[in-house]
Design an enzyme around this catalytic site. Structure first.
Site, PDB file in Angstrom:
ATOM      1  N   SER A 183       2.027   5.204  -2.097  1.00 43.29           N
ATOM      2  CA  SER A 183       2.294   5.773  -3.421  1.00 43.29           C
ATOM      3  C   SER A 183       3.360   4.984  -4.181  1.00 43.29           C
ATOM      4  O   SER A 183       3.290   4.865  -5.407  1.00 43.29           O
ATOM      5  CB  SER A 183       2.700   7.239  -3.281  1.00 43.29           C
ATOM      6  OG  SER A 183       3.807   7.359  -2.412  1.00 43.29           O
TER       7      SER A 183
ATOM      8  N   ASP B 226       6.356  -4.131  -1.143  1.00 45.65           N
ATOM      9  CA  ASP B 226       5.670  -3.065  -0.411  1.00 45.65           C
ATOM     10  C   ASP B 226       6.617  -1.887  -0.193  1.00 45.65           C
ATOM     11  O   ASP B 226       7.840  -2.057  -0.210  1.00 45.65           O
ATOM     12  CB  ASP B 226       5.184  -3.618   0.954  1.00 45.65           C
ATOM     13  CG  ASP B 226       4.055  -2.796   1.549  1.00 45.65           C
ATOM     14  OD1 ASP B 226       3.776  -1.696   1.055  1.00 45.65           O
ATOM     15  OD2 ASP B 226       3.456  -3.259   2.531  1.00 45.65           O
TER      16      ASP B 226
ATOM     17  N   GLY C  69       0.359   5.211   5.679  1.00 48.68           N
ATOM     18  CA  GLY C  69      -0.939   5.197   4.987  1.00 48.68           C
ATOM     19  C   GLY C  69      -1.993   4.443   5.787  1.00 48.68           C
ATOM     20  O   GLY C  69      -3.109   4.238   5.302  1.00 48.68           O
TER      21      GLY C  69
ATOM     22  N   GLU D  59      -0.652  -5.129   6.094  1.00 46.50           N
ATOM     23  CA  GLU D  59       0.677  -5.268   5.472  1.00 46.50           C
ATOM     24  C   GLU D  59       1.526  -6.284   6.244  1.00 46.50           C
ATOM     25  O   GLU D  59       2.233  -7.107   5.646  1.00 46.50           O
ATOM     26  CB  GLU D  59       1.396  -3.921   5.437  1.00 46.50           C
ATOM     27  CG  GLU D  59       0.795  -2.952   4.437  1.00 46.50           C
ATOM     28  CD  GLU D  59       1.447  -1.583   4.461  1.00 46.50           C
ATOM     29  OE1 GLU D  59       1.416  -0.912   3.423  1.00 46.50           O
ATOM     30  OE2 GLU D  59       1.972  -1.169   5.512  1.00 46.50           O
TER      31      GLU D  59
ATOM     32  N   THR E 231       0.852  -1.204   0.000  1.00 40.62           N
ATOM     33  CA  THR E 231       0.000   0.000   0.000  1.00 40.62           C
ATOM     34  C   THR E 231       0.884   1.248   0.000  1.00 40.62           C
ATOM     35  O   THR E 231       1.980   1.232   0.557  1.00 40.62           O
ATOM     36  CB  THR E 231      -0.901  -0.007   1.254  1.00 40.62           C
ATOM     37  OG1 THR E 231      -1.767  -1.153   1.164  1.00 40.62           O
ATOM     38  CG2 THR E 231      -1.755   1.251   1.361  1.00 40.62           C
TER      39      THR E 231
ATOM     40  N   GLY F 170       3.209   2.203   7.860  1.00 42.55           N
ATOM     41  CA  GLY F 170       1.908   2.585   8.397  1.00 42.55           C
ATOM     42  C   GLY F 170       1.549   4.041   8.173  1.00 42.55           C
ATOM     43  O   GLY F 170       0.512   4.494   8.643  1.00 42.55           O
TER      44      GLY F 170
HETATM   45  O1  LIG Z   1       0.403   2.236   5.476  1.00 42.14           O
HETATM   46  C1  LIG Z   1       1.080   2.484   4.495  1.00 42.14           C
HETATM   47  C2  LIG Z   1       2.300   1.801   4.128  1.00 42.14           C
HETATM   48  O2  LIG Z   1       3.043   1.273   5.185  1.00 42.14           O
HETATM   49  C3  LIG Z   1       3.168   2.443   3.056  1.00 42.14           C
HETATM   50  O3  LIG Z   1       3.866   1.396   2.469  1.00 42.14           O
HETATM   51  C4  LIG Z   1       4.135   3.462   3.563  1.00 42.14           C
HETATM   52  O4  LIG Z   1       3.406   4.483   4.246  1.00 42.14           O
HETATM   53  C5  LIG Z   1       4.952   4.101   2.422  1.00 42.14           C
HETATM   54  O5  LIG Z   1       4.116   4.823   1.577  1.00 42.14           O
HETATM   55  P1  LIG Z   1       4.687   5.704   0.399  1.00 42.14           P
HETATM   56  O6  LIG Z   1       5.228   4.778  -0.627  1.00 42.14           O
HETATM   57  O7  LIG Z   1       3.482   6.473  -0.100  1.00 42.14           O
HETATM   58  O8  LIG Z   1       5.724   6.609   0.979  1.00 42.14           O
END
Ligand SMILES: O=C[C@H](O)[C@H](O)[C@H](O)COP(=O)(O)O
Length: 231
Positions: free
Chosen positions: A30, A83, A99, A105, A28, A97
């Site tokens: 971006s 991830d 997001g 996850e 999860t 976390g």
């Molecule tokens: O809960 C969200 C997840 O752990 C995401 O993998 C983490 O926040 C990284 O997200 P991003 O790729 O948007 O920085």
């Protein structure tokens, strides 16, 4: 190379580890979403995988782009999870976390033979903790749970605000119907000890420290992507 291009670079490099026929945990955030977009292109060209999403948000994107999905109950053993992360150190200890998807996850990564993290260089730190540590808690007794977290943190020499994550006018709710507390500890020198203490608090559903779970990270920087394995 801008931030989005680096996420795409990391996702592209990680895609090379995805083999035809794999049962794949799909993260999860971006960065994971860039991975889903590339994966969808491969699927459209005949590549076969079955994905297990780590959030409703990821599930929606996969369905929109035609990535075949099953639930973790239908496919309880996975070959690989890919991830993102909010922070990682050289030992591949992670904070996740940001997001709000950390519980699913962690369950999906635990059900996978291997976890590969995709991130850009800005996420790599010497000591975890600059990113606020997300802690998923049951809404019941959340104040008592926060006090218990403060006490164990203080025993480990950690201080800082612990606040309920908000979304609009109310609290942010996870896919599992829980709250997220974001803890501003600053630096977490002993992440293992903190993880063990948090695991022992009944109201804590899960926390964002992922220790000993990732076997590799693909880190994208302006010069391209590099691999990081646990040292
Ligand atoms: O809960 C969200 C997840 O752990 C995401 O993998 C983490 O926040 C990284 O997200 P991003 O790729 O948007 O920085």
């Amino acid at each position: 190379m801008d931030a989005r291009q680096m996420k795409i670079k990391a996702a592209e490099a990680a895609l090379e580890y995805v083999e035809n026929g794999m049962r794949l945990g799909i993260g999860t955030g971006s960065t994971a979403e860039e991975f889903v977009r590339l994966l969808a292109e491969k699927v459209a060209s005949g590549f076969k995988i079955t994905g297990v999403p780590t959030s409703e948000r990821t599930a929606r994107l996969c369905l929109e782009l035609g990535v075949p999905l099953k639930s973790l109950d239908e496919l309880p053993e996975l070959d690989l999870t890919i991830d993102g992360a909010d922070e990682l150190d050289e030992k591949l200890r992670l904070i996740k976390g940001g997001g709000g998807a950390l519980l699913r996850e962690k369950i999906v990564a635990s059900a996978s033979a291997r976890m590969i993290v995709i991130a850009d260089e800005s996420k790599v730190v010497d000591v975890l903790g600059a990113f606020k540590l997300p802690i998923e808690v049951n809404p019941f007794g959340q104040v008592a749970t926060r006090l218990a977290i403060e006490k164990v943190a203080a025993r480990l020499g950690l201080t800082g605000d612990i606040v309920v994550r908000a979304a609009g006018d109310g609290p942010f709710m996870t896919d599992g119907g829980h709250l997220i507390l974001d803890a501003s500890f600053g630096r977490i020198p002993d992440a293992e000890a903190l993880a063990a203490e948090l695991n022992a608090i009944p109201g804590v559903v899960e926390h964002g420290l992922f220790i000993g779970m990732a076997s590799m990270a693909v880190i994208a920087g302006p010069q391209g992507a590099r691999k990081l394995t646990a040292s």
